[in-house]
Design a protein around this motif. Structure first.
Motif, PDB file in Angstrom:
ATOM      1  N   TYR A  35     -39.487   6.847 -52.929  1.00 38.13           N
ATOM      2  CA  TYR A  35     -38.423   6.360 -52.054  1.00 38.13           C
ATOM      3  C   TYR A  35     -37.381   7.467 -51.910  1.00 38.13           C
ATOM      4  N   SER A  36     -36.494   7.300 -50.972  1.00 36.21           N
ATOM      5  CA  SER A  36     -35.428   8.284 -50.775  1.00 36.21           C
ATOM      6  C   SER A  36     -34.110   7.542 -50.579  1.00 36.21           C
ATOM      7  N   VAL A  37     -33.021   8.241 -50.782  1.00 36.69           N
ATOM      8  CA  VAL A  37     -31.701   7.671 -50.540  1.00 36.69           C
ATOM      9  C   VAL A  37     -31.045   8.416 -49.398  1.00 36.69           C
ATOM     10  N   THR A  38     -30.164   7.740 -48.702  1.00 29.41           N
ATOM     11  CA  THR A  38     -29.452   8.347 -47.581  1.00 29.41           C
ATOM     12  C   THR A  38     -28.471   9.402 -48.095  1.00 29.41           C
ATOM     13  N   PRO A  39     -28.441  10.572 -47.482  1.00 30.43           N
ATOM     14  CA  PRO A  39     -27.505  11.618 -47.915  1.00 30.43           C
ATOM     15  C   PRO A  39     -26.061  11.118 -47.913  1.00 30.43           C
ATOM     16  N   ILE A 283     -14.248  -1.697 -52.483  1.00 29.51           N
ATOM     17  CA  ILE A 283     -15.479  -1.351 -53.203  1.00 29.51           C
ATOM     18  C   ILE A 283     -15.212  -0.149 -54.107  1.00 29.51           C
ATOM     19  N   PRO A 284     -15.046  -0.377 -55.410  1.00 31.61           N
ATOM     20  CA  PRO A 284     -14.909   0.743 -56.337  1.00 31.61           C
ATOM     21  C   PRO A 284     -16.261   1.385 -56.606  1.00 31.61           C
ATOM     22  N   LEU A 285     -16.269   2.689 -56.762  1.00 33.64           N
ATOM     23  CA  LEU A 285     -17.488   3.436 -57.070  1.00 33.64           C
ATOM     24  C   LEU A 285     -17.436   3.817 -58.548  1.00 33.64           C
ATOM     25  N   VAL A 286     -18.265   3.177 -59.349  1.00 37.85           N
ATOM     26  CA  VAL A 286     -18.176   3.336 -60.800  1.00 37.85           C
ATOM     27  C   VAL A 286     -18.522   4.751 -61.236  1.00 37.85           C
ATOM     28  N   PHE A 287     -19.415   5.427 -60.521  1.00 33.61           N
ATOM     29  CA  PHE A 287     -19.730   6.833 -60.753  1.00 33.61           C
ATOM     30  C   PHE A 287     -19.827   7.526 -59.405  1.00 33.61           C
ATOM     31  N   GLN A 288     -19.379   8.767 -59.332  1.00 29.80           N
ATOM     32  CA  GLN A 288     -19.694   9.548 -58.148  1.00 29.80           C
ATOM     33  C   GLN A 288     -21.169   9.923 -58.221  1.00 29.80           C
ATOM     34  N   ARG A 289     -21.703  10.431 -57.160  1.00 33.39           N
ATOM     35  CA  ARG A 289     -23.136  10.739 -57.138  1.00 33.39           C
ATOM     36  C   ARG A 289     -23.500  11.777 -58.189  1.00 33.39           C
ATOM     37  N   ILE A 290     -24.653  11.553 -58.827  1.00 36.00           N
ATOM     38  CA  ILE A 290     -25.217  12.505 -59.774  1.00 36.00           C
ATOM     39  C   ILE A 290     -26.386  13.169 -59.059  1.00 36.00           C
ATOM     40  N   PRO A 291     -26.289  14.458 -58.728  1.00 34.71           N
ATOM     41  CA  PRO A 291     -27.278  15.119 -57.860  1.00 34.71           C
ATOM     42  C   PRO A 291     -28.731  14.865 -58.239  1.00 34.71           C
ATOM     43  N   ILE A 292     -29.057  14.873 -59.526  1.00 35.38           N
ATOM     44  CA  ILE A 292     -30.453  14.722 -59.916  1.00 35.38           C
ATOM     45  C   ILE A 292     -31.032  13.376 -59.484  1.00 35.38           C
ATOM     46  N   PHE A 293     -30.175  12.354 -59.406  1.00 36.43           N
ATOM     47  CA  PHE A 293     -30.658  11.035 -59.028  1.00 36.43           C
ATOM     48  C   PHE A 293     -30.752  10.858 -57.519  1.00 36.43           C
ATOM     49  N   ASP A 294     -30.171  11.783 -56.762  1.00 36.50           N
ATOM     50  CA  ASP A 294     -30.287  11.715 -55.300  1.00 36.50           C
ATOM     51  C   ASP A 294     -31.728  11.943 -54.843  1.00 36.50           C
ATOM     52  N   ILE A 296     -34.563  12.036 -57.144  1.00 42.40           N
ATOM     53  CA  ILE A 296     -35.591  11.677 -58.114  1.00 42.40           C
ATOM     54  C   ILE A 296     -36.554  10.615 -57.594  1.00 42.40           C
ATOM     55  N   GLY A 297     -36.120   9.828 -56.614  1.00 43.85           N
ATOM     56  CA  GLY A 297     -36.999   8.807 -56.043  1.00 43.85           C
ATOM     57  C   GLY A 297     -38.228   9.390 -55.367  1.00 43.85           C
ATOM     58  N   GLU A 298     -38.148  10.665 -55.004  1.00 41.09           N
ATOM     59  CA  GLU A 298     -39.259  11.315 -54.319  1.00 41.09           C
ATOM     60  C   GLU A 298     -40.335  11.804 -55.279  1.00 41.09           C
ATOM     61  N   TYR A 299     -40.108  11.617 -56.585  1.00 42.34           N
ATOM     62  CA  TYR A 299     -41.053  12.117 -57.592  1.00 42.34           C
ATOM     63  C   TYR A 299     -41.453  11.005 -58.562  1.00 42.34           C
ATOM     64  N   PRO A 300     -42.296  10.088 -58.119  1.00 35.70           N
ATOM     65  CA  PRO A 300     -42.664   8.936 -58.961  1.00 35.70           C
ATOM     66  C   PRO A 300     -43.348   9.326 -60.269  1.00 35.70           C
ATOM     67  N   THR A 301     -44.112  10.407 -60.265  1.00 33.66           N
ATOM     68  CA  THR A 301     -44.799  10.818 -61.499  1.00 33.66           C
ATOM     69  C   THR A 301     -43.791  11.260 -62.550  1.00 33.66           C
ATOM     70  N   ILE A 302     -42.802  12.037 -62.147  1.00 38.59           N
ATOM     71  CA  ILE A 302     -41.767  12.477 -63.078  1.00 38.59           C
ATOM     72  C   ILE A 302     -40.968  11.279 -63.581  1.00 38.59           C
ATOM     73  N   ARG A 303     -40.664  10.344 -62.703  1.00 42.10           N
ATOM     74  CA  ARG A 303     -39.941   9.135 -63.110  1.00 42.10           C
ATOM     75  C   ARG A 303     -40.737   8.357 -64.136  1.00 42.10           C
ATOM     76  N   MET A 304     -42.047   8.267 -63.919  1.00 43.69           N
ATOM     77  CA  MET A 304     -42.911   7.573 -64.869  1.00 43.69           C
ATOM     78  C   MET A 304     -42.890   8.263 -66.226  1.00 43.69           C
ATOM     79  N   MET A 305     -42.949   9.603 -66.236  1.00 44.40           N
ATOM     80  CA  MET A 305     -42.966  10.353 -67.481  1.00 44.40           C
ATOM     81  C   MET A 305     -41.649  10.193 -68.237  1.00 44.40           C
ATOM     82  N   ILE A 306     -40.541  10.221 -67.523  1.00 48.20           N
ATOM     83  CA  ILE A 306     -39.243  10.028 -68.164  1.00 48.20           C
ATOM     84  C   ILE A 306     -39.148   8.634 -68.775  1.00 48.20           C
ATOM     85  N   THR A 307     -39.582   7.633 -68.003  1.00 51.22           N
ATOM     86  CA  THR A 307     -39.530   6.248 -68.479  1.00 51.22           C
ATOM     87  C   THR A 307     -40.355   6.063 -69.742  1.00 51.22           C
ATOM     88  N   LYS A 308     -41.557   6.618 -69.745  1.00 51.39           N
ATOM     89  CA  LYS A 308     -42.419   6.475 -70.911  1.00 51.39           C
ATOM     90  C   LYS A 308     -41.894   7.280 -72.099  1.00 51.39           C
TER      91      LYS A 308
END
Length: 408
Positions: A35-39, A283-294, A296-308
């Motif tokens: 998946y991707s997020v809007t810039p 609408i308060p923003l609890v965190f500003q954007r963290i670049p790595i998470f912008d 990461i949705g495009e890399y499901p295999t890496i996300r799976m490895m981190i989760t495991k």
């Protein structure tokens, strides 16, 4: 060694590593799709940086922890705290209102303590509280039965095939219908960090007080969070925190029962939503954007490895604690999976404090910021007379500042 041979070896090692992680177990129903997020929208125009929130005072510093949800009702300010408490502020004193969960040894036993998050009130003066480990409750504020609790939603209740895992926010319509969010259906709050890497399973739900049944309105949200009704109750908005956007669900009119993106590309993670009563939302923003998470949705295999990988660490800590019970493993287990493990960002980088004001058409009217990093992690706001109170799941104080010009 030639570049070709090196590339081949690296490919083999990477394939073996992926194969190893593929064999590790996961929770049921956890998936990883691309998946991707809007810039991010540029910080210009109504989003331009300013210092309108600089100078926040810290009330009750060291006396409270994690004033997550805020509610001003009947000239009294209420808030939800760690250790399962709902309190009110009376004559500059902290007064208990209700306790959820059981007595526990520390925050590492949050699942025992209870952790109330969102709260709201109906027209009859009953307080509604979403506890992330124990469900949703209706609390009597009338003097003769003050503090008496009635459970509306149980954590054991199967809703559309799955049980809730993180009841988060609630809002009550004029007909007593309750709308609420279940942030994720795979992980509990103390494992909230996992939700950053897996596919979203958060939900917006409707509780009918007459039938006592819950209906799912929107599903598959990446951490469903704050909810709020429009002034005329024709629609409801819900925050999708980990995709930096807000959804709109129509309750009335020709689009009733349909949803759409209300606003996207926010410059941070939206948390609670609070209406002004004048055709707009804060609408308060609890965190500003963290670049790595912008991305990461495009890399499901890496996300799976981190989760495991996180799962292996958690599993190891649990097993050590099982055979050699100790507080250090409990604390480490809690910290590894909890959102508190990313809150350390506040200490290593100068986080921005941001609150947006958005009208009912999804247009940003104005924004309020502080860039000095002294107060961050704000998740909720409440206007009381000429003051703005600021809640946070991480801070050990209640923030307050003179109401910025044009805020209300």
């Amino acid at each position: 060694m030639t570049i070709a041979n090196l590339s081949l070896k690296l490919s083999i090692y990477f394939s073996a590593l992926v194969g190893f992680f593929t064999l590790l177990p996961l929770k049921d129903n956890v998936t990883f799709t691309e998946y991707s997020v809007t810039p991010q929208r540029p910080l210009t125009g109504p989003l331009a940086l300013n210092e309108k929130l600089s100078g926040v005072s810290k009330l009750f510093e060291g006396q409270i922890l994690g004033p997550e949800g805020l509610l001003y009702y009947n000239n009294t300010l209420y808030t939800t705290l760690h250790y399962g408490h709902v309190v009110k502020i009376v004559d500059n004193e902290i007064v208990p209102v209700a306790k959820f969960g059981k007595v526990c040894d520390g925050l590492y036993d949050e699942h025992i303590c209870g952790r109330p998050l969102g709260l709201n009130v109906d027209k009859k003066g009953f307080l509604y509280v979403a506890d992330s480990y124990y469900g949703i409750f209706k609390v009597n504020l009338n003097p003769d039965q003050y503090g008496k609790k009635e459970q509306l939603v149980s954590m054991d209740e199967v809703i559309d095939g799955v049980r809730p895992k993180i009841p988060n926010s609630v809002v009550i319509a004029s007909d007593d219908t309750m709308y609420w969010t279940d942030s994720d259906t795979n992980y509990k709050l103390h494992d909230g960090l996992y939700t950053l890497f897996v596919d979203g399973t958060g939900r917006l739900l409707k509780y009918d007080p007459k039938t006592k049944r819950n209906t799912v309105l929107i599903k598959n949200l990446h951490f469903a969070n704050g909810v709020e009704l429009s002034d005329d109750e024709s629609f409801i908005v819900v925050a999708e925190t980990e995709k930096y956007r807000i959804h709109k669900y129509y309750l009335k009119g020709p689009k009733a029962g349909k949803s759409e993106v209300f606003i996207d590309g926010l410059p941070g993670m939206p948390d609670n939503i609070k209406k002004s009563g004048r055709g707009s939302f804060y609408i308060p923003l609890v965190f500003q954007r963290i670049p790595i998470f912008d991305n990461i949705g495009e890399y499901p295999t890496i996300r799976m490895m981190i989760t495991k990988s996180l799962g292996v660490i958690d599993f190891t800590l649990q097993k050590i604690d099982l055979f050699y019970p100790n507080v250090y493993c409990k604390k480490a287990f809690h910290w590894i999976g909890h959102f508190e493990s990313i809150s350390f960002i506040k200490s290593i980088s100068k986080q921005r404090l941001t609150i947006l004001k958005i009208n009912e058409n999804g247009k940003v009217l104005s924004s309020y910021h502080s860039t000095n990093g002294k107060v961050t992690g704000i998740c909720d706001v409440e206007v009381v007379d000429d003051k703005l109170y600021l809640g946070s799941p991480f801070n050990n104080f209640l923030g307050v500042i003179k109401l910025p010009h044009g805020f209300f």
